[in-house]
Design an enzyme around this catalytic site. Structure first.
Site, PDB file in Angstrom:
ATOM      1  N   HIS A 167       5.172  -1.868  -4.487  1.00 55.66           N
ATOM      2  CA  HIS A 167       4.769  -3.357  -4.077  1.00 55.66           C
ATOM      3  C   HIS A 167       5.072  -4.270  -5.229  1.00 55.66           C
ATOM      4  O   HIS A 167       4.744  -5.354  -5.357  1.00 55.66           O
ATOM      5  CB  HIS A 167       3.329  -3.292  -3.792  1.00 55.66           C
ATOM      6  N   SER A 181      -0.423   7.539   2.833  1.00 58.16           N
ATOM      7  CA  SER A 181      -0.982   6.568   3.709  1.00 58.16           C
ATOM      8  C   SER A 181      -0.198   5.800   4.426  1.00 58.16           C
ATOM      9  O   SER A 181       0.926   5.480   4.065  1.00 58.16           O
ATOM     10  CB  SER A 181      -2.117   5.717   3.055  1.00 58.16           C
ATOM     11  N   ARG A 203      -2.969  -1.064   5.659  1.00 55.90           N
ATOM     12  CA  ARG A 203      -4.082  -1.328   4.507  1.00 55.90           C
ATOM     13  C   ARG A 203      -3.988  -2.617   3.886  1.00 55.90           C
ATOM     14  O   ARG A 203      -3.756  -3.481   4.771  1.00 55.90           O
ATOM     15  CB  ARG A 203      -3.678  -0.120   3.265  1.00 55.90           C
ATOM     16  N   ARG A 257      -8.140  12.072  -6.351  1.00 64.31           N
ATOM     17  CA  ARG A 257      -8.200  10.457  -6.234  1.00 64.31           C
ATOM     18  C   ARG A 257      -8.397   9.913  -4.565  1.00 64.31           C
ATOM     19  O   ARG A 257      -7.551  10.259  -3.811  1.00 64.31           O
ATOM     20  CB  ARG A 257      -6.601   9.777  -6.484  1.00 64.31           C
ATOM     21  N   TYR A 286      -6.191   9.572   0.598  1.00 65.97           N
ATOM     22  CA  TYR A 286      -4.837  10.478   0.312  1.00 65.97           C
ATOM     23  C   TYR A 286      -5.256  12.229   0.568  1.00 65.97           C
ATOM     24  O   TYR A 286      -4.248  12.706   0.302  1.00 65.97           O
ATOM     25  CB  TYR A 286      -4.586  10.256  -1.215  1.00 65.97           C
ATOM     26  N   ASN A 323       8.237   8.752  -3.806  1.00 65.76           N
ATOM     27  CA  ASN A 323       7.059   7.873  -3.354  1.00 65.76           C
ATOM     28  C   ASN A 323       6.684   7.196  -4.565  1.00 65.76           C
ATOM     29  O   ASN A 323       5.858   7.548  -5.646  1.00 65.76           O
ATOM     30  CB  ASN A 323       5.531   9.006  -3.276  1.00 65.76           C
ATOM     31  N   ALA A 371       2.259   2.593  -6.409  1.00 61.82           N
ATOM     32  CA  ALA A 371       1.941   1.385  -6.474  1.00 61.82           C
ATOM     33  C   ALA A 371       3.418   0.476  -7.079  1.00 61.82           C
ATOM     34  O   ALA A 371       3.318  -0.781  -6.712  1.00 61.82           O
ATOM     35  CB  ALA A 371       0.978   1.261  -7.808  1.00 61.82           C
ATOM     36  N   PRO A 373       3.154   6.657 -10.083  1.00 62.27           N
ATOM     37  CA  PRO A 373       2.005   6.530 -10.788  1.00 62.27           C
ATOM     38  C   PRO A 373       0.701   6.932  -9.903  1.00 62.27           C
ATOM     39  O   PRO A 373       0.724   6.797  -8.701  1.00 62.27           O
ATOM     40  CB  PRO A 373       1.953   5.208 -11.328  1.00 62.27           C
ATOM     41  N   ASN A 374      -0.259   7.740 -10.633  1.00 61.02           N
ATOM     42  CA  ASN A 374      -1.324   8.122 -10.123  1.00 61.02           C
ATOM     43  C   ASN A 374      -1.251   9.103  -9.244  1.00 61.02           C
ATOM     44  O   ASN A 374      -2.373   9.831  -8.583  1.00 61.02           O
ATOM     45  CB  ASN A 374      -2.398   7.010  -9.745  1.00 61.02           C
ATOM     46  N   GLU A 397      11.919   6.712   1.161  1.00 62.06           N
ATOM     47  CA  GLU A 397      10.699   6.228   0.681  1.00 62.06           C
ATOM     48  C   GLU A 397       9.655   6.993   1.335  1.00 62.06           C
ATOM     49  O   GLU A 397       9.720   7.015   2.750  1.00 62.06           O
ATOM     50  CB  GLU A 397      10.722   4.676   0.804  1.00 62.06           C
ATOM     51  N   HIS A 436       5.258   7.496   2.053  1.00 66.00           N
ATOM     52  CA  HIS A 436       3.854   7.399   1.468  1.00 66.00           C
ATOM     53  C   HIS A 436       2.866   8.230   2.346  1.00 66.00           C
ATOM     54  O   HIS A 436       3.337   8.396   3.500  1.00 66.00           O
ATOM     55  CB  HIS A 436       3.408   5.787   1.825  1.00 66.00           C
TER      56      HIS A 436
HETATM   57  C1  DQA Z   1       1.121   5.283  -1.731  1.00 67.76           C
HETATM   58  C2  DQA Z   1       0.706   4.220  -1.083  1.00 67.76           C
HETATM   59  C3  DQA Z   1       0.603   2.789  -2.281  1.00 67.76           C
HETATM   60  O1  DQA Z   1       0.058   1.794  -1.946  1.00 67.76           O
HETATM   61  C4  DQA Z   1      -0.384   3.404  -3.521  1.00 67.76           C
HETATM   62  O2  DQA Z   1      -0.438   2.432  -4.432  1.00 67.76           O
HETATM   63  C5  DQA Z   1      -0.320   4.785  -4.013  1.00 67.76           C
HETATM   64  C6  DQA Z   1       0.004   5.900  -2.823  1.00 67.76           C
HETATM   65  C7  DQA Z   1       0.960   6.349  -0.506  1.00 67.76           C
HETATM   66  O3  DQA Z   1       1.421   7.345  -0.723  1.00 67.76           O
HETATM   67  O4  DQA Z   1       0.131   6.273   0.289  1.00 67.76           O
HETATM   68  O5  DQA Z   1      -0.598   5.126  -5.148  1.00 67.76           O
HETATM   69  O6  DQA Z   1       2.427   5.211  -2.219  1.00 67.76           O
END
Ligand code: DQA
Length: 151
Positions: free
Chosen positions: A79, A101, A106, A17, A22, A73, A76, A9-10, A97, A99
């Site tokens: 978590h 960031s 964080r 964003r 990012y 990836n 959110a 998502p997102n 997996e 990410h």
């Molecule tokens: C993320 C890190 C997650 O905590 C966050 O909710 C994201 C992006 C990352 O790629 O750094 O949406 O997965």
């Protein structure tokens, strides 16, 4: 060898964003970098993005027998999602997996991943290069014969 990349998502908003976290690369650009790397590694790759947990679960279930490995990836859902974790365990497909960031530097809530214990590897904090490292790592795991996900 066929690999599915799942963006959670997102991540469709990448580029706009929170660019300070990012970066400015869009999802389309990331997918094109992944395709380029896949070509160099001589593997096939497909990408999928969804904002919906259920759609991601269904896509992972459908990946059985169609793909040799997954890069995810979970954004959110990393978590929060027992459902995505269970889908990965159920298929048994080696899954990396990734990410963008470094989630470990964080907020505290990002430091818990439901996915990591069922992943064959985790890459976090290298910006869009995390996907490239994830792809290289996954392909190298898959090339070792009889590779299976440790549980
Ligand atoms: C993320 C890190 C997650 O905590 C966050 O909710 C994201 C992006 C990352 O790629 O750094 O949406 O997965």
């Amino acid at each position: 060898m066929k690999i599915l990349v799942i963006h959670g998502p997102n991540l469709n908003l990448l580029g706009k964003r929170e660019p300070e976290i990012y970066g400015k690369t869009t999802l389309e650009e990331i997918n094109s970098l992944i395709r380029k790397e896949a070509k160099a590694l001589r593997v096939q790759v497909e990408s999928f993005q969804s904002n919906s947990e259920g759609e991601i679960v269904s896509k992972i279930q459908d990946a059985t027998k169609r793909y040799d490995g997954l890069i995810i990836n979970p954004a959110a859902y990393t978590h929060t999602s027992v459902a995505i974790r269970d889908a990965i365990s159920s298929t048994g497909i080696p899954t990396v997996e990734v990410h963008i960031s470094n989630v470990y530097r964080r907020e505290e809530f990002r430091q818990k991943s439901f996915i990591s214990p069922v992943a064959s590897g985790v890459i976090s904090g290298f910006g869009v290069y995390s996907y490239i490292l994830g792809l290289r790592g996954l392909v190298s795991q898959l090339k070792k014969s009889n590779y299976s996900v440790p549980h």
